[in-house]
Write an enzyme that holds these catalytic residues in place. Structure first.
Site, PDB file in Angstrom:
ATOM      1  N   LYS A 113      39.357  37.270  33.734  1.00 64.09           N
ATOM      2  CA  LYS A 113      39.981  38.555  33.587  1.00 64.09           C
ATOM      3  C   LYS A 113      39.116  39.632  33.135  1.00 64.09           C
ATOM      4  O   LYS A 113      39.448  41.020  33.275  1.00 64.09           O
ATOM      5  CB  LYS A 113      41.462  38.526  32.833  1.00 64.09           C
ATOM      6  CG  LYS A 113      42.400  37.525  33.423  1.00 64.09           C
ATOM      7  CD  LYS A 113      43.770  37.584  32.823  1.00 64.09           C
ATOM      8  CE  LYS A 113      44.672  36.784  33.656  1.00 64.09           C
ATOM      9  NZ  LYS A 113      44.592  35.345  33.583  1.00 64.09           N
TER      10      LYS A 113
HETATM   11  C1  PLP Z   1      45.151  34.581  34.571  1.00 63.42           C
HETATM   12  C2  PLP Z   1      44.658  33.042  34.695  1.00 63.42           C
HETATM   13  C3  PLP Z   1      44.951  32.369  35.527  1.00 63.42           C
HETATM   14  C4  PLP Z   1      45.992  32.738  36.841  1.00 63.42           C
HETATM   15  O1  PLP Z   1      45.399  34.105  37.349  1.00 63.42           O
HETATM   16  P1  PLP Z   1      46.421  34.714  38.556  1.00 63.42           P
HETATM   17  O2  PLP Z   1      45.470  36.022  38.890  1.00 63.42           O
HETATM   18  O3  PLP Z   1      47.478  35.367  37.745  1.00 63.42           O
HETATM   19  O4  PLP Z   1      46.868  33.919  39.519  1.00 63.42           O
HETATM   20  C5  PLP Z   1      44.214  31.159  36.006  1.00 63.42           C
HETATM   21  N1  PLP Z   1      43.601  30.662  35.110  1.00 63.42           N
HETATM   22  C6  PLP Z   1      43.134  31.392  33.770  1.00 63.42           C
HETATM   23  C7  PLP Z   1      42.116  31.030  33.200  1.00 63.42           C
HETATM   24  C8  PLP Z   1      43.780  32.759  33.852  1.00 63.42           C
HETATM   25  O5  PLP Z   1      43.395  33.590  32.640  1.00 63.42           O
END
Ligand code: PLP
Length: 471
Positions: A113
């Site tokens: 993210k």
């Molecule tokens: C947010 C997250 C996900 C899921 O991603 P999405 O974009 O919500 O599908 C998977 N793994 C980790 C470690 C995350 O932080």
């Protein structure tokens, strides 16, 4: 380029307006009127670009109302070796069995993210300055969004952050990362409930138009278009790093929750990137897997959402899913409104008639992983490859191994680093030393700043009223 809402009832907008928005006024999600098409000559030109050069080429197709020099400066400021540990930003490594890992988690909070959020922090600051406005960010996190947002927005002028997380549901490391930030503009709120409850509070406050205007509410949740845009870049970068020329095809397997990451992959594919399959990997919370297998989408309530050892995927209502379904139903906003009415009432919908398009035209498939699968996969990579992956990435590798066809090249998105989830790593392989980046050593012993509230939107509203001066 103009942006429209999936629900069809919002005037067209420009990128910098959409950037600051949460849900569209009509309750839908904003997206470009058309996805730009990348021809072969352009793809050939892009193959050798650096991450920042590539990001500039892609983002300038979408952010058409930001002067090019300013956009370039924003990108150069964001994607640095200092923030992401190396010049490639998202390097690719290969496992013994040929499966590739796209490293998306080398940023400040050790999860993918950061890639979008670090850009968003700088872009918000830039756009707010241009417009002479301020913003109150309200967000819901199951762990990684919150810390990524807070690290991207801490200390930024004209931005205040209220981040809700499910009380007691995140790992010790995740809590420490978020709650140890002492910046005045960062407010942590732990809600007695699940992630989906937090997300519902965000939605309730966003839907109160008066309150929203009075406090300039905005969001950084994965429905934000700027985040999706920033994520499109690494699908191109990952593709180029995994292939030697543009006639080759690659499949991406993505540990999924809110469908934000893989939605960016879907858009890259729509733009003409030679992606073969898009593989959605879920954990025990498998509503998306059910959909891609049967065409039935039946979101669950939070009491039917399991707490798992890949907690950032503990989601039973995927907030970005609507962006894909909009295309799937041929941009028929009326149909989409009907479908989401049925989602809202808990009934869900059944698009089994479109299963052929889902897998053929759009290349989607899926699989699921459980706690035992996750542990076994972490162990097998640790012992077989001397490679340590986090529990979410393990869900991806498990599903990739399971669905892989002969000669298929699969790139798995590494969505977090193992250091973030040491409890599960220890359970899988025993008490080993898990390397931690320098800046995260000992964060668990730092003082923490957080308030715990019952699952009620009014209580969060009161917090905002307490700390933010209304317009
Ligand atoms: C947010 C997250 C996900 C899921 O991603 P999405 O974009 O919500 O599908 C998977 N793994 C980790 C470690 C995350 O932080």
């Amino acid at each position: 380029m103009h942006y429209i809402s999936t629900r069809g009832n919002t005037p067209k907008m420009q990128f910098s307006d959409v950037l600051l928005m949460g849900l569209a006024p009509d309750g839908g999600l904003m997206l470009p009127e058309h996805y730009p098409q990348i021809d072969k000559a352009t793809l050939d030109k892009w193959r050798t670009l650096s991450y920042t050069e590539l990001a500039f080429e892609i983002m300038s197709l979408f952010a058409t109302d930001i002067p090019k020099d300013d956009l370039k400066a924003l990108i150069d400021k964001t994607y640095t070796k200092t923030a992401f540990g190396n010049d490639d930003i998202t390097p690719v490594r290969t496992l013994k069995d040929g499966i590739k890992i796209l490293e998306l988690s080398n940023g400040p909070t050790l999860a993918f993210k950061d890639i979008a959020m670090q850009f968003l922090g700088n872009a918000f600051e830039y756009v707010l300055k241009q417009k002479n406005e301020r913003l109150t960010i309200i967000g819901a996190t199951s762990g990684d969004t919150g810390s990524a947002a807070e690290y991207a927005l801490r200390g930024k002028d004209n931005i205040t952050v209220f981040m809700m997380s499910p009380h007691g549901k995140m790992s010790q490391f995740q809590r420490a990362q978020m709650y140890s930030l002492m910046d005045d503009n960062i407010h942590n709120i732990a809600i007695n409930g699940m992630f989906d409850d937090c997300q519902d509070i965000v939605k309730a406050l966003q839907q109160d138009a008066d309150f929203k205007a009075k406090y300039s509410l905005g969001t950084v949740n994965s429905i934000n278009w700027g985040r999706i845009l920033a994520q499109i870049v690494y699908y191109f970068k990952g593709y180029f790093a995994s292939t030697t020329d543009n006639s080759q095809k690659v499949s991406f397997c993505v540990p999924s929750g809110n469908f934000g990451n893989i939605c960016a992959g879907h858009i890259a594919r729509e733009m003409g990137l030679p992606i073969d399959r898009l593989i959605v990997a879920t954990n025990e919370n498998d509503v998306l897997n059910d959909f891609f297998q049967t065409g039935k989408y039946i979101p669950r309530t939070s009491d039917k959402t399991y707490v798992t050892s890949s907690p950032s995927m503990d989601i039973s209502k995927a907030s970005n899913f609507e962006r894909f379904i909009y295309l799937l139903v041929s941009k028929d906003s009326q149909k989409l409104n009907e479908l989401w009415q049925d989602v809202g009432s808990g009934k869900g919908f059944d698009l089994k008639d479109l299963l052929c398009d889902i897998s053929g035209k759009y290349g989607f498939t899926s699989g699921k992983s459980t706690h035992a699968d996750r542990l076994a996969t972490i162990k097998s990579l640790y012992e077989g490859d001397n490679d340590l992956i986090d529990p979410h990435t393990a869900d991806g590798v498990k599903v990739a191994r399971e669905v892989r066809l002969d000669d298929e090249m699969i790139v798995v998105a590494e969505t977090a680093l193992p250091a973030k989830f040491s409890e599960t790593i220890v359970e899988a392989v025993g008490d080993i030393d898990i390397t931690r980046p320098e800046h995260t050593q000992d964060i668990e012993i730092l003082p923490q700043k957080v308030v715990v509230l019952e699952n009620k939107a009014e209580l969060v509203r009161a917090q905002i009223e307490k700390f933010v001066t209304p317009n």
